[in-house]
Motif scaffolding. Structure first.
Motif, mmCIF file in Angstrom:
data_model
loop_
_atom_site.group_PDB
_atom_site.id
_atom_site.type_symbol
_atom_site.label_atom_id
_atom_site.label_comp_id
_atom_site.label_asym_id
_atom_site.label_seq_id
_atom_site.Cartn_x
_atom_site.Cartn_y
_atom_site.Cartn_z
ATOM 1 N N PRO A 157 10.198 -38.668 42.531
ATOM 2 C CA PRO A 157 9.253 -37.552 42.373
ATOM 3 C C PRO A 157 8.121 -37.900 41.416
ATOM 4 O O PRO A 157 8.286 -38.758 40.543
ATOM 5 N N GLY A 158 7.011 -37.191 41.559
ATOM 6 C CA GLY A 158 5.920 -37.323 40.587
ATOM 7 C C GLY A 158 6.282 -36.585 39.303
ATOM 8 O O GLY A 158 5.939 -37.005 38.204
ATOM 9 N N SER A 159 6.964 -35.448 39.456
ATOM 10 C CA SER A 159 7.386 -34.657 38.285
ATOM 11 C C SER A 159 8.898 -34.516 38.289
ATOM 12 O O SER A 159 9.492 -34.227 39.337
ATOM 13 N N LEU A 160 9.474 -34.698 37.129
ATOM 14 C CA LEU A 160 10.930 -34.564 36.987
ATOM 15 C C LEU A 160 11.205 -33.482 35.942
ATOM 16 O O LEU A 160 10.715 -33.568 34.805
ATOM 17 N N VAL A 161 11.947 -32.453 36.356
ATOM 18 C CA VAL A 161 12.221 -31.327 35.451
ATOM 19 C C VAL A 161 13.709 -31.288 35.115
ATOM 20 O O VAL A 161 14.547 -31.256 36.017
ATOM 21 N N ILE A 162 14.005 -31.285 33.828
ATOM 22 C CA ILE A 162 15.404 -31.227 33.387
ATOM 23 C C ILE A 162 15.719 -29.773 33.006
ATOM 24 O O ILE A 162 15.166 -29.239 32.040
ATOM 25 N N ALA A 163 16.594 -29.165 33.800
ATOM 26 C CA ALA A 163 16.970 -27.751 33.604
ATOM 27 C C ALA A 163 18.484 -27.638 33.590
ATOM 28 O O ALA A 163 19.061 -26.754 34.226
ATOM 29 N N THR A 164 19.125 -28.561 32.871
ATOM 30 C CA THR A 164 20.592 -28.687 32.940
ATOM 31 C C THR A 164 21.332 -27.821 31.920
ATOM 32 O O THR A 164 22.557 -27.917 31.824
ATOM 33 N N GLY A 165 20.604 -26.998 31.157
ATOM 34 C CA GLY A 165 21.275 -26.061 30.248
ATOM 35 C C GLY A 165 21.961 -26.755 29.078
ATOM 36 O O GLY A 165 21.693 -27.920 28.782
ATOM 37 N N GLY A 166 22.871 -26.007 28.424
ATOM 38 C CA GLY A 166 23.554 -26.521 27.235
ATOM 39 C C GLY A 166 24.977 -26.954 27.545
ATOM 40 O O GLY A 166 25.314 -27.219 28.703
ATOM 41 N N LEU A 167 25.805 -26.956 26.497
ATOM 42 C CA LEU A 167 27.169 -27.486 26.635
ATOM 43 C C LEU A 167 28.211 -26.376 26.777
ATOM 44 O O LEU A 167 29.400 -26.663 26.928
ATOM 45 N N ILE A 368 13.211 -27.612 30.332
ATOM 46 C CA ILE A 368 13.094 -26.139 30.307
ATOM 47 C C ILE A 368 14.458 -25.506 30.060
ATOM 48 O O ILE A 368 15.497 -26.138 30.285
ATOM 49 N N GLY A 369 14.449 -24.261 29.612
ATOM 50 C CA GLY A 369 15.697 -23.500 29.443
ATOM 51 C C GLY A 369 16.475 -23.916 28.209
ATOM 52 O O GLY A 369 15.923 -24.368 27.194
ATOM 53 N N GLU A 370 17.776 -23.803 28.314
ATOM 54 C CA GLU A 370 18.646 -23.931 27.143
ATOM 55 C C GLU A 370 18.744 -25.349 26.593
ATOM 56 O O GLU A 370 19.133 -25.537 25.441
ATOM 57 N N VAL A 371 18.403 -26.360 27.379
ATOM 58 C CA VAL A 371 18.482 -27.741 26.891
ATOM 59 C C VAL A 371 17.481 -27.976 25.748
ATOM 60 O O VAL A 371 17.652 -28.866 24.928
#
Ligand SMILES: Cc1cc2nc3c(=O)[nH]c(=O)nc-3n(C[C@H](O)[C@H](O)[C@H](O)COP(=O)(O)OP(=O)(O)OC[C@H]3O[C@@H](n4cnc5c(N)ncnc54)[C@H](O)[C@@H]3O)c2cc1C
Length: 397
Positions: A157-167, A368-371
């Motif tokens: 991808p051209g853009s990679l978004v990490i939205a994997t949250g916390g633990l 983005i998000g909780e991470v």
């Protein structure tokens, strides 16, 4: 692009609150968006949130409701996509909801309504979602292309978004992938700890308070940094309830917390006034009008609660007031990620754009998000952060 690469402009890892919001916005802009998740269904935390009714936002949201090493970072996103914007989306889908204490908005029926709405929006925006997909490796080469190898194939991808949250809640598919990716690309991570989590007790308190399981009391709970006026709940494992969850996010191991069980009352004045008119009444009879009997007994002891009011000296009354209004308790610990609602710490905000959530170290990489090192109070703030940060990234990825 190598022939085996699966075509997509934007790859989002994490198909839950922030990832789906980002996907919807990017899809609306005509971007080809793929969302990957290792879980067997999207939005698991949305479904379990708010006791199954999803406290999806709050009527009042400000940076003061968040904890971060950079308290200003969240302001931009929260002001660009506000709680009113999300409420408008909920209204558009005619999802019934209601307001509880402290402006918290919950679905009338089920958290499923919120997830259904997000998935419907994804469908309209032609988003591809792959579940049961395992990330094997992630790289960026000198041509500035990301290569993400997965159990389904390779994406570039051209853009990679990490939205994997916390633990929090590992059994709901939480994983440290987001933090690992951030580290791999040279980001600083603030140490993570469990937040919005019940306290366990030291052995002597556990024994002393064992009979109180199930009792809830409206209190003022505080430490040197903050105070919350909400219920506490005694459980068979320790202390829980909204006030405890809130203060847990501000607690460090070994610290005491202060519990005022009667924040509305001047206890000494109250006892003096009743001593003048009801001298023979026993202390436990009087106090059981304002607090559960079992709690009074556990905190004050049998000898004290059996005393008639006329036997109480000024010193006695001051001591009773101290025990009920400045109850200092040192938790043994917390229940940890097993039951925590959120994870404190995470990707350092100072290395992200507050407007777009893009990494300042790696072009095209977003968190983005909780991470991210932004953690909301109890009350719908964590979802609002997921919606707001996901929306902001969605405008540019
Ligand atoms: C019991 C509970 C109740 C809650 N109630 C509320 C509430 O009522 N209101 C509120 O505001 N907040 C609530 N929260 C907090 C809220 O759920 C989270 O802050 C929010 O879901 C964060 O959204 P996110 O998209 O960043 O991460 P998440 O919702 O955690 O989503 C992360 C996604 O990434 C996926 N993932 C993780 N690792 C990998 C990997 N290695 N490979 C592929 N995919 C991966 C996960 O499967 C998941 O789908 C609650 C949390 C819990 C645990």
């Amino acid at each position: 692009m190598p022939p085996e690469a699966i075509a997509t402009d934007v790859l989002i890892i994490g198909a839950s609150a922030s990832g789906l919001m980002c996907a919807i916005e990017a899809g609306k802009r005509g971007r080809r968006v793929t969302v990957l998740d290792h879980a067997n269904r999207p939005g698991k935390k949305i479904l379990m949130s708010g006791g199954g009714r999803c406290n999806f936002t709050n009527t009042e949201v400000s940076a003061d409701n968040f904890i971060s090493h950079n308290p200003h970072f969240c302001k931009s996103a929260l002001s660009r996509y506000t709680q009113r914007d999300f409420i408008a989306l909920v209204d558009k889908y005619r999802i019934p909801y209601h307001e509880r204490d402290h402006g918290r908005l919950f679905c009338d029926n089920s958290a499923k309504d919120i997830l259904r709405m997000l998935l419907e929006e994804c469908k309209k925006a032609h988003i591809t979602i792959h579940l049961d997909c395992h990330i094997q490796s992630l790289d960026k080469d000198e041509h500035k292309t990301f290569t993400v190898r997965t159990s389904l194939g390779t994406f570039q991808p051209g853009s990679l978004v990490i939205a994997t949250g916390g633990l929090s809640i590992p059994r709901m598919c939480a994983s440290p992938l987001g933090y690992k990716v951030a580290e791999q690309f040279g980001h600083h991570i603030w140490p993570t700890t469990a937040g919005l989590v019940p306290f366990t007790l030291q052995p002597h308190d556990k024994e002393r308070l064992a009979d109180l399981s199930g009792i809830a009391v409206a209190c003022l709970v505080s430490n040197a940094r903050i105070q919350f006026r909400e219920n506490i709940l005694f459980t068979h494992r320790g202390l829980s309830g909204p006030a405890i969850l809130q203060i847990s996010s501000y607690w460090k191991a070994g610290e005491t917390i202060n519990i005022n069980l009667l924040p509305e009352l001047d206890v000494v004045d109250f006892l003096k006034a009743r001593r003048a008119t009801q001298a023979n009444t026993r202390l436990k009879t009087l106090l059981s009008r304002v607090l559960p009997k079992r709690l009074i007994l556990a905190l004050l002891g049998e000898d004290t609660v059996d005393k008639p009011l006329q036997e109480l000296s000024q010193r006695h009354m001051e001591e009773i007031a101290r025990l009920l209004q400045h109850w200092e308790i040192k938790p043994g610990g917390t229940e940890g990620y097993r039951t925590a609602e959120v994870t404190l710490g995470g990707v350092d905000c100072n290395e992200l754009s507050s407007r777009t959530m893009e990494s300042s170290k790696v072009e095209g990489l977003y968190f983005i998000g909780e991470v991210v090192d932004v953690t909301g109070w109890l009350g719908g703030y964590n979802f609002q952060w997921a919606w707001s940060s996901g929306w902001c990234a969605g405008q540019v990825v």
